[in-house]
Design a protein around this motif. Sequence first.
Motif, PDB file in Angstrom:
ATOM      1  N   GLN A  32      -1.901 -54.922   2.261  1.00 57.67           N
ATOM      2  CA  GLN A  32      -2.433 -55.929   3.168  1.00 57.67           C
ATOM      3  C   GLN A  32      -1.723 -55.968   4.518  1.00 57.67           C
ATOM      4  OE1 GLN A  32      -3.094 -59.536   1.184  1.00 57.67           O
ATOM      5  NE2 GLN A  32      -4.494 -60.260   2.718  1.00 57.67           N
ATOM      6  N   SER A  33      -0.411 -55.880   4.564  1.00 60.67           N
ATOM      7  CA  SER A  33       0.281 -56.069   5.826  1.00 60.67           C
ATOM      8  C   SER A  33       0.971 -54.803   6.326  1.00 60.67           C
ATOM      9  CB  SER A  33       1.302 -57.198   5.678  1.00 60.67           C
ATOM     10  OG  SER A  33       2.250 -56.839   4.701  1.00 60.67           O
ATOM     11  N   ALA A  34       0.648 -53.675   5.775  1.00 57.43           N
ATOM     12  CA  ALA A  34       1.290 -52.422   6.180  1.00 57.43           C
ATOM     13  C   ALA A  34       0.487 -51.756   7.290  1.00 57.43           C
ATOM     14  CB  ALA A  34       1.407 -51.491   4.980  1.00 57.43           C
ATOM     15  N   GLY A  35       1.070 -50.712   7.851  1.00 58.20           N
ATOM     16  CA  GLY A  35       0.352 -49.917   8.840  1.00 58.20           C
ATOM     17  C   GLY A  35      -0.625 -48.989   8.149  1.00 58.20           C
ATOM     18  N   PRO A  36      -1.064 -47.950   8.856  1.00 60.72           N
ATOM     19  CA  PRO A  36      -2.029 -47.015   8.261  1.00 60.72           C
ATOM     20  C   PRO A  36      -1.487 -46.359   6.991  1.00 60.72           C
ATOM     21  CG  PRO A  36      -1.779 -46.619  10.609  1.00 60.72           C
ATOM     22  CD  PRO A  36      -0.714 -47.594  10.217  1.00 60.72           C
ATOM     23  N   VAL A  37      -2.408 -46.046   6.088  1.00 57.32           N
ATOM     24  CA  VAL A  37      -2.089 -45.404   4.816  1.00 57.32           C
ATOM     25  C   VAL A  37      -2.938 -44.141   4.714  1.00 57.32           C
ATOM     26  CG1 VAL A  37      -2.209 -45.674   2.307  1.00 57.32           C
ATOM     27  CG2 VAL A  37      -1.606 -47.622   3.720  1.00 57.32           C
ATOM     28  N   ILE A  38      -2.362 -43.063   4.206  1.00 57.60           N
ATOM     29  CA  ILE A  38      -3.110 -41.828   4.004  1.00 57.60           C
ATOM     30  C   ILE A  38      -3.713 -41.856   2.600  1.00 57.60           C
ATOM     31  CG2 ILE A  38      -3.015 -39.298   3.936  1.00 57.60           C
ATOM     32  CD1 ILE A  38      -2.454 -40.499   6.728  1.00 57.60           C
ATOM     33  N   LEU A  39      -5.041 -41.755   2.527  1.00 54.98           N
ATOM     34  CA  LEU A  39      -5.761 -41.755   1.258  1.00 54.98           C
ATOM     35  C   LEU A  39      -6.794 -40.648   1.242  1.00 54.98           C
ATOM     36  CD1 LEU A  39      -6.627 -45.567   0.830  1.00 54.98           C
ATOM     37  CD2 LEU A  39      -4.838 -44.294  -0.339  1.00 54.98           C
ATOM     38  N   GLU A  40      -7.099 -40.158   0.080  1.00 53.58           N
ATOM     39  CA  GLU A  40      -8.189 -39.207  -0.131  1.00 53.58           C
ATOM     40  C   GLU A  40      -9.392 -40.058  -0.555  1.00 53.58           C
ATOM     41  OE1 GLU A  40      -9.119 -34.973  -0.324  1.00 53.58           O
ATOM     42  OE2 GLU A  40      -7.242 -35.928   0.217  1.00 53.58           O
ATOM     43  N   LEU A  41     -10.428 -40.126   0.300  1.00 56.16           N
ATOM     44  CA  LEU A  41     -11.588 -40.968   0.023  1.00 56.16           C
ATOM     45  C   LEU A  41     -12.832 -40.124  -0.231  1.00 56.16           C
ATOM     46  CD1 LEU A  41     -11.218 -43.743   2.772  1.00 56.16           C
ATOM     47  CD2 LEU A  41     -10.697 -43.928   0.341  1.00 56.16           C
ATOM     48  N   PRO A  42     -13.715 -40.589  -1.112  1.00 60.15           N
ATOM     49  CA  PRO A  42     -14.996 -39.896  -1.301  1.00 60.15           C
ATOM     50  C   PRO A  42     -15.817 -39.959  -0.011  1.00 60.15           C
ATOM     51  CG  PRO A  42     -14.600 -41.473  -3.082  1.00 60.15           C
ATOM     52  CD  PRO A  42     -13.553 -41.718  -2.027  1.00 60.15           C
ATOM     53  N   LEU A  43     -16.433 -38.845   0.348  1.00 65.93           N
ATOM     54  CA  LEU A  43     -17.246 -38.807   1.563  1.00 65.93           C
ATOM     55  C   LEU A  43     -18.331 -39.866   1.548  1.00 65.93           C
ATOM     56  CD1 LEU A  43     -17.744 -34.961   2.079  1.00 65.93           C
ATOM     57  CD2 LEU A  43     -16.285 -36.477   3.401  1.00 65.93           C
ATOM     58  N   ASP A  44     -18.926 -40.092   0.373  1.00 65.60           N
ATOM     59  CA  ASP A  44     -20.047 -41.029   0.312  1.00 65.60           C
ATOM     60  C   ASP A  44     -19.623 -42.493   0.385  1.00 65.60           C
ATOM     61  OD1 ASP A  44     -18.957 -41.292  -2.226  1.00 65.60           O
ATOM     62  OD2 ASP A  44     -20.807 -40.834  -3.293  1.00 65.60           O
ATOM     63  N   LYS A  45     -18.321 -42.757   0.459  1.00 65.75           N
ATOM     64  CA  LYS A  45     -17.833 -44.134   0.607  1.00 65.75           C
ATOM     65  C   LYS A  45     -17.457 -44.452   2.053  1.00 65.75           C
ATOM     66  CE  LYS A  45     -18.130 -45.111  -3.717  1.00 65.75           C
ATOM     67  NZ  LYS A  45     -19.272 -45.881  -4.160  1.00 65.75           N
ATOM     68  N   ILE A  46     -17.630 -43.486   2.954  1.00 63.00           N
ATOM     69  CA  ILE A  46     -17.278 -43.683   4.357  1.00 63.00           C
ATOM     70  C   ILE A  46     -18.569 -43.828   5.167  1.00 63.00           C
ATOM     71  CG2 ILE A  46     -16.110 -42.719   6.370  1.00 63.00           C
ATOM     72  CD1 ILE A  46     -14.444 -41.022   4.363  1.00 63.00           C
ATOM     73  N   ARG A  47     -18.753 -44.987   5.761  1.00 61.99           N
ATOM     74  CA  ARG A  47     -19.929 -45.210   6.613  1.00 61.99           C
ATOM     75  C   ARG A  47     -19.650 -44.618   7.983  1.00 61.99           C
ATOM     76  NH1 ARG A  47     -21.969 -51.352   5.242  1.00 61.99           N
ATOM     77  NH2 ARG A  47     -22.129 -51.031   2.994  1.00 61.99           N
ATOM     78  N   ARG A  48     -20.655 -43.949   8.525  1.00 67.80           N
ATOM     79  CA  ARG A  48     -20.530 -43.300   9.836  1.00 67.80           C
ATOM     80  C   ARG A  48     -21.570 -43.911  10.777  1.00 67.80           C
ATOM     81  NH1 ARG A  48     -16.249 -40.121  10.368  1.00 67.80           N
ATOM     82  NH2 ARG A  48     -17.380 -39.004  11.932  1.00 67.80           N
ATOM     83  N   PRO A  49     -21.328 -45.112  11.314  1.00 70.43           N
ATOM     84  CA  PRO A  49     -22.347 -45.816  12.088  1.00 70.43           C
ATOM     85  C   PRO A  49     -22.748 -45.138  13.394  1.00 70.43           C
ATOM     86  CG  PRO A  49     -20.285 -47.033  12.133  1.00 70.43           C
ATOM     87  CD  PRO A  49     -20.112 -45.905  11.163  1.00 70.43           C
ATOM     88  N   LEU A  50     -21.919 -44.265  13.944  1.00 77.47           N
ATOM     89  CA  LEU A  50     -22.249 -43.607  15.211  1.00 77.47           C
ATOM     90  C   LEU A  50     -22.706 -42.171  15.014  1.00 77.47           C
ATOM     91  CD1 LEU A  50     -19.263 -44.933  17.372  1.00 77.47           C
ATOM     92  CD2 LEU A  50     -21.521 -45.944  17.027  1.00 77.47           C
ATOM     93  N   MET A  51     -22.975 -41.771  13.775  1.00 76.87           N
ATOM     94  CA  MET A  51     -23.292 -40.380  13.452  1.00 76.87           C
ATOM     95  C   MET A  51     -24.498 -39.858  14.238  1.00 76.87           C
ATOM     96  SD  MET A  51     -22.029 -38.543  10.670  1.00 76.87           S
ATOM     97  CE  MET A  51     -22.408 -37.058   9.834  1.00 76.87           C
TER      98      MET A  51
END
Length: 123
Positions: A32-51
């Motif tokens: 919650q209060s940390a800086g950026p975190v490196i994660l491996e995310l499924p492509l289909d869980k990332i919304r690309r609103p400007l695609m």
Amino acid sequence: MANFVLQLPNNLRLRSCTVSSSFNGSTPGVPQSAGPVILELPLDKIRRPLMRTRANDQQKVMELMDSIKEIGLQVPIDVLEVDGVYYGFSGCHRYEAHQQLGLPTIRCKVRRGTKETLRHHLR
């Protein structure tokens, strides 16, 4: 809660990764209060609103595909997490290269944001 840095060899390919903090109403996986975190995310869980605003340079996508096959993704894409939903605004060529390679996940630098931060990115 302790902060830590996880350093992995560049050629190590993770298929899934979970970073969790105590669940107190925050999104599991992103402290919650940390800086950026490196994660491996499924492509289909990332919304690309400007695609749809511009086309990717297909030569650059092909070059990235070759590089990713040979040495893996070197620079994670930036992702904004708002209320448990992930939004990607950069890394379009890297994202498409992963799609075309049929890779299910992509390494992301995830930072938490508010709805106001999301509105700012959508302007």
